[in-house]
Design an enzyme around this catalytic site. Structure first.
Site, PDB file in Angstrom:
ATOM      1  CG  HIS A 104      -0.575  -0.489   2.460  1.00 50.02           C
ATOM      2  ND1 HIS A 104       0.408   0.135   3.179  1.00 50.02           N
ATOM      3  CD2 HIS A 104      -0.979  -1.553   3.209  1.00 50.02           C
ATOM      4  CE1 HIS A 104       0.589  -0.499   4.309  1.00 50.02           C
ATOM      5  NE2 HIS A 104      -0.227  -1.527   4.348  1.00 50.02           N
ATOM      6  CG  ASP A 175      -4.216  -1.892   3.822  1.00 50.20           C
ATOM      7  OD1 ASP A 175      -3.920  -2.965   4.372  1.00 50.20           O
ATOM      8  OD2 ASP A 175      -4.048  -0.795   4.361  1.00 50.20           O
TER       9      ASP A 175
END
Length: 215
Positions: A104, A175
Site C-alpha cells: 500500500h 488493504d
C-alpha cells in the site's frame, strides 16, 4: 507451508507497550529476514513502511491541538516517513537476499526506493490501492476516510498513477480492513483513547475492479 511474512514496522515503542507486542526494530527485521532467506524460494517478506517515532511525535502534537480533519491526519503521517522506511527495509532485504513486497504505497519517496532497489538487483514488488489513487483528505469523507498510510492530495495521486503506468508499482491491492461506520464515527474522533478512537481502514476489496475500470 507458509511462505509470506508481513511486518508492521509502523508501531512506536509506546504503541507496542499498549498492545503488548514485542518492540519491533530493524534488528528484529534483520533476524527475521535471515530466517526467510534460509527458507529460500518462494518465501518473501512484505512490510508496512511508516516511521513510527516521528509519526508518534506528530500525532501527540496534533492531538493536543484537537483538529479532526483528514488533512491534519495526513500531516501526522508525512510521505517522507513512509519513504524512509521503504529504503531501510529494502536495504535489509537486499543485504539478506530476501524478496520484498512494499505494500500500500502512498508516497513518491517509496517509489524512488523501489527504483533504487531494483537498480541494485533487489527483487522488489510494490502495490498501491484504489483509495490512494482516487481519494484526497479534502474530500467530504469525515472519519470514514481515516487510513494508514493516510489519503494524500492530488499531487500524490498523479505521481502514483505515473508509477502504475511505468511499472514502478506493479500491483493494485485493497488493504481490505473492515471497519463498521459505528467504529469509525466515534466521539473521540481521530485522537480518542481505546474504543473511543476512530478505526483505520475500510472494506475496499469490492471496489478495486470498478474503480480501476472507471478511473
Amino acid at each position: 507451508g507458509v511462505h509470506s511474512f508481513n511486518f508492521w514496522m509502523n508501531l512506536s515503542k509506546v504503541e507496542c507497550e499498549q498492545y503488548g507486542f514485542p518492540s519491533l526494530d530493524w534488528a528484529f527485521l534483520y533476524r527475521a529476514m535471515e530466517k526467510i532467506a534460509e527458507s529460500g524460494p518462494p518465501a518473501f517478506a512484505s512490510v508496512h513502511t511508516e516511521e513510527p517515532e516521528i509519526i508518534h511525535m506528530l500525532y501527540q502534537r496534533a492531538k493536543r491541538e484537537g483538529a479532526q480533519d483528514l488533512a491534519t491526519w495526513a500531516a501526522t503521517r508525512p510521505s517522507f516517513a513512509e519513504g524512509a522506511q521503504a529504503f531501510t527495509a529494502g536495504l535489509i532485504a537486499l543485504e539478506t537476499g530476501v524478496p520484498l513486497s512494499l505494500v500500500h504505497i502512498s508516497a513518491p519517496e517509496s517509489m524512488e526506493a523501489v527504483k533504487y532497489l531494483r537498480s541494485k538487483g533487489g527483487r522488489v514488488t510494490s502495490e498501491t490501492c484504489p483509495q490512494y489513487l482516487t481519494l484526497s483528505p479534502t474530500d467530504d469523507l469525515g472519519l470514514l476516510g481515516k487510513q494508514m498510510p493516510p489519503l494524500r492530495d492530488k499531487t500524490y495521486q498523479e505521481a502514483l498513477w505515473k508509477g502504475v503506468a511505468d511499472g514502478t508499482i506493479n500491483m493494485i491491492a485493497s488493504d481490505h480492513q473492515i471497519d463498521r461506520r459505528k467504529d469509525k464515527e466515534v466521539p473521540g474522533g481521530l485522537w480518542g483513547d481505546g474504543t473511543d478512537q476512530s478505526g483505520s481502514g475500510g472494506g475496499i476489496m469490492g471496489a478495486i475492479a470498478p474503480i480501476m475500470l472507471s478511473e
